[in-house]
Design a protein around this motif. Structure first.
Motif, PDB file in Angstrom:
ATOM      1  N   SER A   1       0.756  -1.119   0.030  1.00 28.72           N
ATOM      2  CA  SER A   1      -0.027   0.036   0.161  1.00 28.72           C
ATOM      3  C   SER A   1       0.688   1.209   0.060  1.00 28.72           C
ATOM      4  CB  SER A   1      -1.258   0.010   1.173  1.00 28.72           C
ATOM      5  OG  SER A   1      -1.670   1.118   1.304  1.00 28.72           O
ATOM      6  N   TYR A   2       1.987   1.120   0.799  1.00 25.92           N
ATOM      7  CA  TYR A   2       2.910   2.361   0.746  1.00 25.92           C
ATOM      8  C   TYR A   2       3.545   2.536  -0.663  1.00 25.92           C
ATOM      9  CZ  TYR A   2       2.411   3.508   5.819  1.00 25.92           C
ATOM     10  OH  TYR A   2       1.531   3.787   6.931  1.00 25.92           O
ATOM     11  N   GLU A   3       3.848   1.499  -1.319  1.00 25.26           N
ATOM     12  CA  GLU A   3       4.594   1.614  -2.320  1.00 25.26           C
ATOM     13  C   GLU A   3       3.739   2.169  -3.683  1.00 25.26           C
ATOM     14  OE1 GLU A   3       7.308   0.823  -3.691  1.00 25.26           O
ATOM     15  OE2 GLU A   3       8.238  -0.703  -2.544  1.00 25.26           O
ATOM     16  N   GLN A   4       2.377   2.125  -3.615  1.00 26.17           N
ATOM     17  CA  GLN A   4       1.481   2.635  -4.332  1.00 26.17           C
ATOM     18  C   GLN A   4       1.244   3.871  -3.922  1.00 26.17           C
ATOM     19  OE1 GLN A   4      -2.112   0.630  -3.995  1.00 26.17           O
ATOM     20  NE2 GLN A   4      -1.512  -1.208  -5.269  1.00 26.17           N
TER      21      GLN A   4
ATOM     22  N   CYS B   1       3.598   5.796  -2.424  1.00 27.31           N
ATOM     23  CA  CYS B   1       4.698   6.638  -2.738  1.00 27.31           C
ATOM     24  C   CYS B   1       4.857   7.001  -4.359  1.00 27.31           C
ATOM     25  CB  CYS B   1       6.082   5.783  -2.351  1.00 27.31           C
ATOM     26  SG  CYS B   1       6.200   5.957  -0.566  1.00 27.31           S
ATOM     27  N   SER B   2       4.390   5.973  -5.098  1.00 33.80           N
ATOM     28  CA  SER B   2       4.560   6.050  -6.435  1.00 33.80           C
ATOM     29  C   SER B   2       3.730   7.308  -6.891  1.00 33.80           C
ATOM     30  CB  SER B   2       4.147   4.781  -7.164  1.00 33.80           C
ATOM     31  OG  SER B   2       3.938   4.996  -8.564  1.00 33.80           O
ATOM     32  N   MET B   3       2.530   7.469  -6.217  1.00 34.87           N
ATOM     33  CA  MET B   3       1.704   8.657  -6.539  1.00 34.87           C
ATOM     34  C   MET B   3       2.100   9.801  -6.222  1.00 34.87           C
ATOM     35  SD  MET B   3      -2.133   9.469  -5.119  1.00 34.87           S
ATOM     36  CE  MET B   3      -1.524   9.623  -3.505  1.00 34.87           C
ATOM     37  N   TYR B   4       2.738   9.874  -4.966  1.00 32.61           N
ATOM     38  CA  TYR B   4       3.363  11.169  -4.395  1.00 32.61           C
ATOM     39  C   TYR B   4       4.363  11.647  -5.355  1.00 32.61           C
ATOM     40  CZ  TYR B   4       0.840  12.051  -0.101  1.00 32.61           C
ATOM     41  OH  TYR B   4      -0.234  12.269   0.597  1.00 32.61           O
ATOM     42  N   GLU B   5       5.180  10.647  -5.656  1.00 34.85           N
ATOM     43  CA  GLU B   5       6.669  11.064  -6.460  1.00 34.85           C
ATOM     44  C   GLU B   5       6.080  11.682  -7.711  1.00 34.85           C
ATOM     45  OE1 GLU B   5       8.489   7.295  -6.611  1.00 34.85           O
ATOM     46  OE2 GLU B   5       9.474   7.403  -4.690  1.00 34.85           O
ATOM     47  N   LYS B   6       4.994  11.100  -8.269  1.00 35.62           N
ATOM     48  CA  LYS B   6       4.632  11.659  -9.760  1.00 35.62           C
ATOM     49  C   LYS B   6       3.913  12.953  -9.570  1.00 35.62           C
ATOM     50  CE  LYS B   6       3.647   7.307 -11.789  1.00 35.62           C
ATOM     51  NZ  LYS B   6       2.381   6.485 -12.462  1.00 35.62           N
ATOM     52  N   ARG B   7       3.365  13.165  -8.310  1.00 37.59           N
ATOM     53  CA  ARG B   7       2.573  14.436  -8.151  1.00 37.59           C
ATOM     54  C   ARG B   7       3.815  15.648  -7.611  1.00 37.59           C
ATOM     55  NH1 ARG B   7      -3.514  13.502  -5.723  1.00 37.59           N
ATOM     56  NH2 ARG B   7      -4.039  11.985  -7.564  1.00 37.59           N
TER      57      ARG B   7
ATOM     58  N   ARG C   1       7.183   3.868   4.175  1.00 39.45           N
ATOM     59  CA  ARG C   1       7.577   2.878   3.537  1.00 39.45           C
ATOM     60  C   ARG C   1       8.737   2.078   3.757  1.00 39.45           C
ATOM     61  NH1 ARG C   1       8.848   3.692  -3.055  1.00 39.45           N
ATOM     62  NH2 ARG C   1      10.748   4.825  -1.717  1.00 39.45           N
ATOM     63  N   ALA C   2       9.758   2.738   4.064  1.00 38.21           N
ATOM     64  CA  ALA C   2      11.089   2.186   4.297  1.00 38.21           C
ATOM     65  C   ALA C   2      10.908   1.519   5.868  1.00 38.21           C
ATOM     66  CB  ALA C   2      12.235   3.152   4.489  1.00 38.21           C
ATOM     67  N   LYS C   3      10.250   2.275   6.598  1.00 37.31           N
ATOM     68  CA  LYS C   3      10.131   1.447   7.852  1.00 37.31           C
ATOM     69  C   LYS C   3       9.179   0.140   8.002  1.00 37.31           C
ATOM     70  CE  LYS C   3       7.807   2.239  12.541  1.00 37.31           C
ATOM     71  NZ  LYS C   3       7.030   3.124  13.184  1.00 37.31           N
ATOM     72  N   THR C   4       8.239   0.007   7.022  1.00 36.33           N
ATOM     73  CA  THR C   4       7.525  -1.183   6.983  1.00 36.33           C
ATOM     74  C   THR C   4       8.389  -2.305   6.244  1.00 36.33           C
ATOM     75  OG1 THR C   4       6.736  -0.467   4.664  1.00 36.33           O
ATOM     76  CG2 THR C   4       5.386  -0.148   6.936  1.00 36.33           C
ATOM     77  N   LEU C   5       9.348  -1.849   5.196  1.00 35.58           N
ATOM     78  CA  LEU C   5      10.252  -2.753   4.706  1.00 35.58           C
ATOM     79  C   LEU C   5      11.027  -3.402   5.407  1.00 35.58           C
ATOM     80  CD1 LEU C   5      11.225  -4.006   2.072  1.00 35.58           C
ATOM     81  CD2 LEU C   5      12.586  -2.156   1.604  1.00 35.58           C
ATOM     82  N   ALA C   6      11.895  -2.576   6.630  1.00 29.82           N
ATOM     83  CA  ALA C   6      12.657  -2.779   7.621  1.00 29.82           C
ATOM     84  C   ALA C   6      11.849  -4.018   8.355  1.00 29.82           C
ATOM     85  CB  ALA C   6      13.099  -1.890   8.553  1.00 29.82           C
ATOM     86  N   GLN C   7      10.585  -3.730   8.914  1.00 27.80           N
ATOM     87  CA  GLN C   7       9.777  -4.594   9.606  1.00 27.80           C
ATOM     88  C   GLN C   7       9.533  -5.864   8.909  1.00 27.80           C
ATOM     89  OE1 GLN C   7       6.576  -1.504  10.537  1.00 27.80           O
ATOM     90  NE2 GLN C   7       6.384  -2.840  12.439  1.00 27.80           N
ATOM     91  N   LEU C   8       9.516  -5.909   7.479  1.00 25.51           N
ATOM     92  CA  LEU C   8       9.177  -6.972   6.801  1.00 25.51           C
ATOM     93  C   LEU C   8      10.270  -7.993   6.636  1.00 25.51           C
ATOM     94  CD1 LEU C   8       7.521  -8.787   5.069  1.00 25.51           C
ATOM     95  CD2 LEU C   8       8.325  -7.247   2.970  1.00 25.51           C
ATOM     96  N   LYS C   9      11.487  -7.614   6.602  1.00 22.27           N
ATOM     97  CA  LYS C   9      12.839  -8.224   6.652  1.00 22.27           C
ATOM     98  C   LYS C   9      13.004  -8.848   7.825  1.00 22.27           C
ATOM     99  CE  LYS C   9      13.315  -7.239   2.335  1.00 22.27           C
ATOM    100  NZ  LYS C   9      12.937  -8.343   1.321  1.00 22.27           N
ATOM    101  N   LEU C  10      12.731  -8.131   9.038  1.00 22.91           N
ATOM    102  CA  LEU C  10      12.942  -8.619  10.373  1.00 22.91           C
ATOM    103  C   LEU C  10      12.001  -9.776  10.679  1.00 22.91           C
ATOM    104  CD1 LEU C  10      13.425  -5.401  12.465  1.00 22.91           C
ATOM    105  CD2 LEU C  10      15.292  -7.069  11.873  1.00 22.91           C
TER     106      LEU C  10
END
Length: 471
Positions: free
Chosen positions: A193-196, A198-204, A222-231
């Motif tokens: 969800s954060y990937e989507q 971020c993609s929208m925010y980067e374009k705008r 997004r980076a925080k949830t990615l770190a949580q996912l790896k752990l």
């Protein structure tokens, strides 16, 4: 032949007469203040994990029971104890043997003249059957036999304890794997969800519609949830490795990792139900108590054997054979001879060794009795704690589920208000962050609830049912 029959008949009569002289005292279980209705004969529960109705767990448990090294070792110790019990029981039976010999004997001058022999040296050939029997006057041999049988029961109970501990650990490890899989799924969904977003925010942001501050905050989440996912994926891998060791996988299989298939998808959300009334006799399904009771019985009979060892022992012997100075005359009737007799052995002085053995056996009996009584107390404590944990963990899960329901509704409202411009970005992110935390907490609560059931089954010695799948 008549001589042999007479020898056996006399020996048998003496055995029957003297064997009734005495025996060891009977073992009695220590009296304890145990709740009414508690029985003493229930075996350890088998296949207790069937209450989860999970095919993957069933397969893992079956593999662990078949291949786990600790259980293989415990089973081998039972086989050894059985052999030792057979060995001890053999001491109650008469011992028969055969002896054959050939020797050259040199006599003194006096013996040569007395026997009217031409030479001082002569050949002597002989063969005989030997029968011996130690009469168990004071019950020492019977006490040693009972001690060995009690050791066999203790070894069997120890194997059952390993079985129960192993299957409980496999169930807990399996629940841990399923929990971390659920957590990874939750975090992965939020990260997507954060990937989507971020993609929208980067374009705008490139188009100049959003400030950089808003973009960086979304990227940070997004980076925080990615770190949580790896752990979480790391913890999942560790849980899978622990499960692989428990079920007896080879080193190659452990390094390759395992992926579980065929399990219940709703295991965390829908645990098995437990009856409200638990019979009191379930306490005797616990193998640790059965083991200590058998150890206490073995120590008791060891003490009885040590006491009887201080008393005289009586051994009956009989021999029937042939003795000849010429090998070709060995089987002739004139060379036949026999003897029978009885011997009493009593130690007069041994430096206090046997007295010390009695004191040591008495101390061992006292120590094991204390351990047995403490084990009973601990068993009831564990059952009580398991009952409370089962109830409280279910209440905690219900509260956590209510929290997640409210958080999901809050996020639904917050996302709509943010899109309409009525809510700021930070408030929306806080709501989403709280939802993620709540869902992870609910997964932990579900794990705690399932583990409480495992502990409950283990505390009762392997479940509570006595059906086809329960021993």
């Amino acid at each position: 032949m008549n001589t042999l029959i007479s020898l056996v008949s006399v020996s048998a009569a003496a055995v029957l007469l003297l064997a009734a002289c005495g025996g060891p005292a009977a073992f009695e279980r220590p009296a304890m203040d145990i709740p009414d209705g508690t029985a003493r004969s229930s075996p350890v529960g088998k296949n207790w994990w069937f209450v989860f109705h999970d095919g993957a767990l069933n397969r893992l448990e079956e593999k662990a029971v078949e291949h786990n090294r600790d259980l293989v070792r415990a089973s081998a110790l039972v086989d050894r104890a059985a052999a030792m019990a057979d060995e001890a029981g053999a001491s109650l039976m008469p011992q028969a043997g055969f002896q054959a010999e050939g020797k050259r004997q040199e006599l003194s001058e006096g013996e040569r003249y007395m026997n009217n022999l031409p030479d001082r040296a002569r050949d002597l050939w002989g063969m005989s059957g030997v029968l011996s029997y130690e009469v168990d006057l004071w019950g020492r041999l019977r006490a040693l036999t009972e001690e060995a049988r009690a050791d066999l029961l203790a070894s069997s109970a120890a194997r059952d304890a390993v079985y129960l501990r192993l299957t409980a650990e496999v169930a807990s490890a399996y629940i841990s794997v399923r929990t971390w899989e659920e957590k990874c799924l939750i975090i992965r969904h939020v990260h997507a969800s954060y990937e989507q977003t971020c993609s929208m925010y980067e374009k705008r942001f490139v188009q100049g519609q959003y400030p950089e501050l808003a973009l960086r905050r979304v990227q940070a989440e997004r980076a925080k949830t990615l770190a949580q996912l790896k752990l979480a994926e790391n913890e999942l891998s560790r849980a899978e490795s622990a499960l692989a060791v428990l079920v007896g996988d080879s080193p190659r299989q452990i390094m390759a990792g395992r992926r579980l298939t065929g399990g219940r998808e709703d295991l965390l959300a829908s645990p098995p139900s437990i009856p409200a009334g638990i019979p009191g006799d379930m306490i005797e399904r616990r193998p640790d108590i059965c083991e200590l009771e058998a150890r206490l019985k073995a120590a008791f009979y060891g003490k009885e054997a040590a006491r009887a060892d201080r008393l005289p022992s009586l051994v009956l012997t009989g021999r029937l054979g042939q003795v000849s100075s010429r090998l070709e005359d060995l089987l002739s009737r004139p060379s036949r001879n026999y003897d029978m007799g009885a011997g009493i052995l009593q130690t007069l002085f041994d430096g206090g060794r046997k007295r010390a053995a009695v004191r040591a056996a008495s101390a061992e009996c006292t120590a094991v009795q204390a351990a047995y009584e403490q084990a009973v107390l601990n068993a009831f404590r564990e059952i009580r704690d398991a009952l409370v944990e089962r109830r409280k963990s279910a209440e905690a899960y219900e509260a956590s589920r209510d929290e997640v329901t409210c958080l999901r509704r809050s996020w639904d409202i917050a996302s709509k208000q943010y899109e309409a411009g009525y809510l700021g970005l930070m408030d929306a992110l806080d709501t989403h962050r709280n939802l993620l935390s709540g869902e992870l907490d609910m997964a932990d609560a579900a794990q705690m609830r399932l583990n409480a059931i495992v502990k409950f089954c283990k505390a009762l010695g392997g479940g509570w049912q006595r059906g086809p799948d329960s021993a």
